[in-house]
Design a protein around this motif. Sequence first.
Motif, mmCIF file in Angstrom:
data_model
loop_
_atom_site.group_PDB
_atom_site.id
_atom_site.type_symbol
_atom_site.label_atom_id
_atom_site.label_comp_id
_atom_site.label_asym_id
_atom_site.label_seq_id
_atom_site.Cartn_x
_atom_site.Cartn_y
_atom_site.Cartn_z
ATOM 1 N N VAL A 141 15.970 16.502 64.082
ATOM 2 C CA VAL A 141 16.597 15.305 63.529
ATOM 3 C C VAL A 141 15.936 14.996 62.195
ATOM 4 C CG1 VAL A 141 17.027 12.843 63.845
ATOM 5 C CG2 VAL A 141 17.153 14.393 65.810
ATOM 6 N N VAL A 142 16.743 14.927 61.140
ATOM 7 C CA VAL A 142 16.221 14.681 59.802
ATOM 8 C C VAL A 142 16.697 13.324 59.310
ATOM 9 C CG1 VAL A 142 16.133 17.140 59.229
ATOM 10 C CG2 VAL A 142 18.198 15.829 58.695
ATOM 11 N N SER A 143 15.934 12.761 58.409
ATOM 12 C CA SER A 143 16.293 11.499 57.769
ATOM 13 C C SER A 143 16.788 11.784 56.370
ATOM 14 C CB SER A 143 15.086 10.557 57.712
ATOM 15 O OG SER A 143 14.621 10.260 59.009
ATOM 16 N N PHE A 144 17.844 11.108 55.988
ATOM 17 C CA PHE A 144 18.414 11.301 54.662
ATOM 18 C C PHE A 144 18.442 9.962 53.950
ATOM 19 C CE2 PHE A 144 21.967 12.727 51.779
ATOM 20 C CZ PHE A 144 21.276 13.782 51.222
ATOM 21 N N THR A 148 19.931 7.235 57.023
ATOM 22 C CA THR A 148 20.798 7.994 57.919
ATOM 23 C C THR A 148 20.018 9.112 58.585
ATOM 24 O OG1 THR A 148 21.503 9.366 56.051
ATOM 25 C CG2 THR A 148 22.894 7.484 56.616
ATOM 26 N N ARG A 149 20.348 9.385 59.851
ATOM 27 C CA ARG A 149 19.645 10.406 60.625
ATOM 28 C C ARG A 149 20.678 11.273 61.339
ATOM 29 N NH1 ARG A 149 14.359 9.478 62.077
ATOM 30 N NH2 ARG A 149 14.718 10.155 64.226
ATOM 31 N N LEU A 155 22.822 19.249 57.695
ATOM 32 C CA LEU A 155 22.250 18.874 56.400
ATOM 33 C C LEU A 155 22.910 19.561 55.205
ATOM 34 C CD1 LEU A 155 20.102 17.259 54.857
ATOM 35 C CD2 LEU A 155 18.508 19.156 55.256
ATOM 36 N N PRO A 156 23.148 20.881 55.218
ATOM 37 C CA PRO A 156 23.761 21.511 54.043
ATOM 38 C C PRO A 156 25.115 20.912 53.688
ATOM 39 C CG PRO A 156 22.874 23.181 55.532
ATOM 40 C CD PRO A 156 22.831 21.883 56.263
ATOM 41 N N TRP A 157 25.860 20.498 54.703
ATOM 42 C CA TRP A 157 27.194 19.953 54.452
ATOM 43 C C TRP A 157 27.119 18.503 54.001
ATOM 44 C CZ3 TRP A 157 29.910 24.043 54.034
ATOM 45 C CH2 TRP A 157 29.585 25.170 54.807
ATOM 46 N N VAL A 158 26.135 17.770 54.492
ATOM 47 C CA VAL A 158 25.914 16.406 54.003
ATOM 48 C C VAL A 158 25.519 16.440 52.528
ATOM 49 C CG1 VAL A 158 24.443 14.356 54.220
ATOM 50 C CG2 VAL A 158 25.318 15.497 56.278
ATOM 51 N N ILE A 159 24.637 17.388 52.170
ATOM 52 C CA ILE A 159 24.215 17.508 50.776
ATOM 53 C C ILE A 159 25.380 17.941 49.902
ATOM 54 C CG2 ILE A 159 22.756 18.842 49.204
ATOM 55 C CD1 ILE A 159 20.598 18.781 51.344
ATOM 56 N N LEU A 160 26.249 18.794 50.422
ATOM 57 C CA LEU A 160 27.448 19.185 49.677
ATOM 58 C C LEU A 160 28.266 17.950 49.305
ATOM 59 C CD1 LEU A 160 29.833 22.124 50.435
ATOM 60 C CD2 LEU A 160 30.776 19.850 50.151
ATOM 61 N N GLU A 253 12.392 23.669 66.214
ATOM 62 C CA GLU A 253 11.187 23.036 65.741
ATOM 63 C C GLU A 253 11.246 22.860 64.240
ATOM 64 O OE1 GLU A 253 7.760 25.173 67.158
ATOM 65 O OE2 GLU A 253 9.004 26.063 68.697
ATOM 66 N N GLY A 254 10.478 21.913 63.708
ATOM 67 C CA GLY A 254 10.503 21.810 62.253
ATOM 68 C C GLY A 254 9.912 20.522 61.750
ATOM 69 N N PHE A 255 9.917 20.372 60.437
ATOM 70 C CA PHE A 255 9.467 19.166 59.782
ATOM 71 C C PHE A 255 10.652 18.256 59.541
ATOM 72 C CE2 PHE A 255 6.161 22.143 58.664
ATOM 73 C CZ PHE A 255 5.030 21.385 58.843
ATOM 74 N N ARG A 256 10.402 16.997 59.586
ATOM 75 C CA ARG A 256 11.450 16.031 59.294
ATOM 76 C C ARG A 256 11.639 15.925 57.796
ATOM 77 N NH1 ARG A 256 10.929 10.615 62.566
ATOM 78 N NH2 ARG A 256 11.270 12.165 64.169
ATOM 79 N N LEU A 257 12.886 15.763 57.360
ATOM 80 C CA LEU A 257 13.210 15.678 55.948
ATOM 81 C C LEU A 257 12.439 14.556 55.292
ATOM 82 C CD1 LEU A 257 14.899 16.417 53.482
ATOM 83 C CD2 LEU A 257 16.697 14.906 54.335
#
Length: 260
Positions: A141-144, A148-149, A155-160, A253-257
């Motif tokens: 889950v990333v924060s933008f 927004t989460r 994410l790539p499509w949100v950034i698009l 797994e990963g880092f949050r935006l």
Amino acid sequence: MSDIGDWFRSIPLITRSWFAASIAVPFIGKLGLIDFRNLMLFPELVISKFHLWRPVTATLYFPITPNTGFLYLVNLYFLYHYSSRLETGAFDGRPADYIFMLFFNWICIVITGMLMNMRLLMIPLIMSVLYVWAQFNKDTVVSFWFGTRFKAHYLPWVILVFNFIIGGSFVNELTGNLVGHLYFFLMFKYPMDLGGRAFLSTPEFLYRFFPNRRGGVSGFGVPPSRPAAQEQGGGGGGGGGGGRGRGRHNWGEGFRLGGE
């Protein structure tokens, strides 16, 4: 200044080189040291006059103007953030595999740019790396912007959509997403999840110049494992290389935006 220097030196080597070039080349064009038109991709000049530097400079150059400055800074941040995460995560200790991924994506983007008469290739390459990161960490889950989460898979499509709103176009982002998908599918999804033939593998000469620092794919977002029947037959994971280590299926797994 020492803090800036320490921060810059803390960036992983490949990302640091790419990040520095993506600052230097636009400012060279901005200051007029080189005519910015000589930094852009013109397919007819590449083919007829052998301007072979243009595919490279077009990947590093971005016009810095009052209208484009914010978009440039946003994508520079994406380059730093997601390339660093990918280089120190899924490709940790595997510089040859990471360089091969960048090279494969770049070749595909250059071919697309030549066919579609694109002038600038910075955003597509950045987006292709971001897309690969999102696939390795699709359940994170990333924060933008504006709190927004959502899952990193989107994410790539949100950034698009975001870059379309502030920049007025989505061709660059769409190109990067499709190239990133092509790499991830051919390198990981098709051979490892679907049991198909491995169409991509990192060339051995890259391992001689950029040897693995430690075995295995570590960190967040390890690539999916091969089916058991294929594991007995050998084959590498995480970018090829003749069995240089396989990851387990653990994409989430990963880092949050924007945070640690």
